[in-house]
Design an enzyme around this catalytic site. Structure first.
Site, PDB file in Angstrom:
ATOM      1  N   CYS A  49      -1.364  -7.337  -1.869  1.00  0.00           N
ATOM      2  CA  CYS A  49      -2.461  -7.156  -2.275  1.00  0.00           C
ATOM      3  C   CYS A  49      -3.506  -8.116  -2.096  1.00  0.00           C
ATOM      4  O   CYS A  49      -3.137  -8.934  -1.779  1.00  0.00           O
ATOM      5  CB  CYS A  49      -2.199  -7.390  -3.991  1.00  0.00           C
ATOM      6  SG  CYS A  49      -3.550  -7.541  -5.104  1.00  0.00           S
ATOM      7  N   CYS A  94      -7.644  -2.686   0.493  1.00  0.00           N
ATOM      8  CA  CYS A  94      -6.943  -2.364  -0.743  1.00  0.00           C
ATOM      9  C   CYS A  94      -5.534  -1.905  -0.697  1.00  0.00           C
ATOM     10  O   CYS A  94      -5.435  -0.630  -0.211  1.00  0.00           O
ATOM     11  CB  CYS A  94      -7.742  -1.668  -1.861  1.00  0.00           C
ATOM     12  SG  CYS A  94      -7.019  -1.556  -3.313  1.00  0.00           S
TER      13      CYS A  94
HETATM   14  N1  DGL Z   1      -7.138  -4.569  -4.136  1.00  0.00           N
HETATM   15  C1  DGL Z   1      -5.958  -4.252  -4.856  1.00  0.00           C
HETATM   16  C2  DGL Z   1      -4.804  -4.224  -3.929  1.00  0.00           C
HETATM   17  O1  DGL Z   1      -5.019  -5.003  -2.669  1.00  0.00           O
HETATM   18  C3  DGL Z   1      -5.794  -5.168  -6.153  1.00  0.00           C
HETATM   19  C4  DGL Z   1      -6.760  -4.960  -7.127  1.00  0.00           C
HETATM   20  C5  DGL Z   1      -6.836  -3.930  -8.090  1.00  0.00           C
HETATM   21  O2  DGL Z   1      -5.740  -3.654  -8.961  1.00  0.00           O
HETATM   22  O3  DGL Z   1      -7.604  -3.045  -8.030  1.00  0.00           O
HETATM   23  O4  DGL Z   1      -3.819  -3.609  -4.449  1.00  0.00           O
END
Ligand code: DGL
Length: 262
Positions: free
Chosen positions: A184, A70
């Site tokens: 993301c 993430c």
């Molecule tokens: N998985 C998050 C990222 O890569 C995006 C989703 C979220 O806001 O939790 O930034």
């Protein structure tokens, strides 16, 4: 011992899928904090606490190395976990983020215009700017684009709507960009649509194409970790909340996996 993947939801499965394809022999455990997604609009302290909880879980189930897939969690926690949490709690374990490897992959010219699509939190952290500067590439013109609205659409499988939304934002706010960084985990799902639309005019950087090679290089440089990894080809997904429609996404992304829930 196993390799763990941490994400705020299901998006990081696209990274795990690519890694498991490049390095199929190892055992992987995925932790998706589906009960708390999105992270993109939480505070730094909230994200830190949730990420540490996930990392501790992954250590408990025998992961020696955890990739924070993430971006939002990487931006807010990776260095703090590496510098403060691990030395006192798990000195023999490793945690890697995804922002530094992504930056390393980019070969920006001085005035290259780069559109960065990410959550509000990742953009506000300025982490991409800071890491670019550390790599001596601070002159690249990074056009910050907070696009949190794409996350729920992608999480629901509405890829066409998400792609169209991203195209329209890029054309309006970063029409001149030569490179688009999908900062993301979830956005890997719209890379095909973006490439089909922008063709050669923009280079789309997607982390599922960056992280596998970086992890390979990391493991080759760290035999003390690599030699202890088990080789059963196991994939386990742990979600903090399971919803029926996840089944199809999980099937698509990883095939038959074992799903556990808190
Ligand atoms: N998985 C998050 C990222 O890569 C995006 C989703 C979220 O806001 O939790 O930034």
């Amino acid at each position: 011992m196993k390799i763990g993947f941490f994400d705020s939801g299901l998006g990081g499965l696209t990274i795990l899928k690519a890694v498991a394809k490049a390095l199929p022999e190892y055992d992987y455990v995925y932790y998706g904090d589906t009960a708390n997604i999105p992270y993109g609009d939480k505070t730094e302290e909230e994200i830190y606490a949730l990420t540490v909880r996930g990392v501790e879980y992954l250590f408990k189930v025998d992961c020696s190395l955890v990739v924070i897939a993430c971006n939002t969690a990487s931006a807010e926690t990776a260095r703090r976990i590496q510098e403060e949490f691990l030395p006192t709690n798990f000195p023999d374990r490793k945690v890697l983020g995804v922002i530094v490897p992504t930056i390393e992959e980019l070969n920006f010219g001085k005035m290259t215009k780069v559109a960065l699509l990410a959550t509000k939190r990742t953009i506000e952290s300025k982490k991409y700017h800071k890491e670019l500067e550390l790599k001596g590439n601070g002159n690249a013109l990074l056009i910050d684009m907070a696009t949190p609205e794409l996350v729920p659409l992608i999480e629901l499988g509405e890829l066409e709507a998400a792609t169209n939304q991203a195209i329209s934002r890029i054309e309006t706010e970063a029409g001149e960009s030569e490179v688009v960084v999908l900062g993301c985990t979830h956005y890997t799902e719209i890379k095909r649509g973006l490439r089909a639309h922008f063709k050669e005019t923009k280079n789309i950087i997607s982390q599922d194409e960056v992280i596998p090679e970086k992890l390979k290089t990391y493991l080759a440089a760290h035999p003390e970790i690599e030699t202890k990894l088990s080789r059963g080809g196991e994939r386990v997904v742990h979600l903090t909340e399971h919803k029926p429609y996840f089944d199809q996404i999980l099937q698509q992304l990883l095939g038959g996996v074992m799903v556990e829930e808190n």
